[in-house]
Design an enzyme around this catalytic site. Structure first.
Site, short mmCIF file in Angstrom:
data_model
loop_
_atom_site.label_atom_id
_atom_site.label_comp_id
_atom_site.label_asym_id
_atom_site.label_seq_id
_atom_site.Cartn_x
_atom_site.Cartn_y
_atom_site.Cartn_z
N LEU A 266 -2.36 4.99 -2.37
CA LEU A 266 -3.18 6.11 -1.91
C LEU A 266 -2.41 7.42 -2.03
O LEU A 266 -1.22 7.47 -1.74
CB LEU A 266 -3.56 5.91 -0.44
CG LEU A 266 -4.58 4.82 -0.17
CD1 LEU A 266 -4.63 4.50 1.32
CD2 LEU A 266 -5.95 5.23 -0.67
N VAL B 245 0.86 -1.18 0.00
CA VAL B 245 0.00 0.00 0.00
C VAL B 245 0.90 1.24 0.00
O VAL B 245 1.02 1.93 1.01
CB VAL B 245 -0.98 0.00 1.20
CG1 VAL B 245 -1.92 1.19 1.12
CG2 VAL B 245 -1.78 -1.29 1.24
N PRO B 246 1.55 1.49 -1.15
CA PRO B 246 2.36 2.70 -1.22
C PRO B 246 1.46 3.93 -1.11
O PRO B 246 0.30 3.89 -1.55
CB PRO B 246 3.02 2.61 -2.61
CG PRO B 246 2.20 1.65 -3.38
CD PRO B 246 1.52 0.75 -2.39
N HIS B 247 1.96 4.97 -0.50
CA HIS B 247 1.14 6.17 -0.34
C HIS B 247 2.03 7.40 -0.24
O HIS B 247 3.20 7.31 0.13
CB HIS B 247 0.22 6.06 0.88
CG HIS B 247 0.92 5.68 2.14
ND1 HIS B 247 1.26 4.38 2.45
CD2 HIS B 247 1.36 6.43 3.17
CE1 HIS B 247 1.86 4.34 3.61
NE2 HIS B 247 1.95 5.58 4.08
N ALA B 248 1.42 8.53 -0.60
CA ALA B 248 2.18 9.78 -0.58
C ALA B 248 1.21 10.95 -0.50
O ALA B 248 0.05 10.85 -0.89
CB ALA B 248 3.02 9.90 -1.86
#
Length: 154
Positions: free
Chosen positions: A102, A64-67
């Site tokens: 996300l 779940v990479p997110h930034a």
């Protein structure tokens, strides 16, 4: 939080080739750039910056990479299913093939955290993971997230 509302159909890619974590994140950034109207390099750099803090690989083949990205009006998501799992430094050391990314504006602290929690909860389901791996169409994947969110809320 309704995951299905965060995820637009144009943000779902079912076949993406990558041979490394870096390439997988490039695929996520390219997909997000098309949906969000933000340069791919800006998105990729933000994702890599987050990965430096610790891997977003949750385990069981899921990341779940997110930034946080300036210019967004709210939390948005993309889903990328890799053709072949890649090494990702996940918690369980298993390679990743399901990536639910996300993106949130810098000011969306609580919304961003709620979205992360909702996605993490949904992706813990072995049934959902298997259905996502077997889904043949973008609409089928989108429906799984809408259904899973509704079931979780009930």
């Amino acid at each position: 939080m309704d995951i299905g509302e965060l995820l637009v159909r144009d943000g779902i890619v079912l076949k993406s080739g990558a041979s490394s974590k870096r390439q997988a994140l490039h695929s996520v950034a390219a997909t997000a750039a098309q949906c969000l109207g933000i340069e791919e390099s800006v998105i990729f750099d933000a994702l890599m910056e987050r990965e430096v803090l610790g891997s977003t690989g949750l385990g069981s083949g899921v990341a779940v990479p997110h930034a946080r990205l300036p210019g967004l009006g709210g939390v948005r998501a993309v889903f990328v299913r890799l053709d072949t799992p890649v090494a990702y430094d996940a918690l369980d050391d298993r390679p990743v093939d399901l990536m639910f990314a996300l993106f949130a504006p810098p000011s969306s602290g609580a919304d961003h955290l709620r979205a992360l929690a909702a996605v993490s909860r949904a992706m813990r389901s072995p049934e959902l993971r298997e259905q996502l791996r077997q889904a043949r169409t973008v609409d089928a994947v989108h429906a799984l997230f809408v259904r899973d969110t509704a079931a979780t809320a009930a």
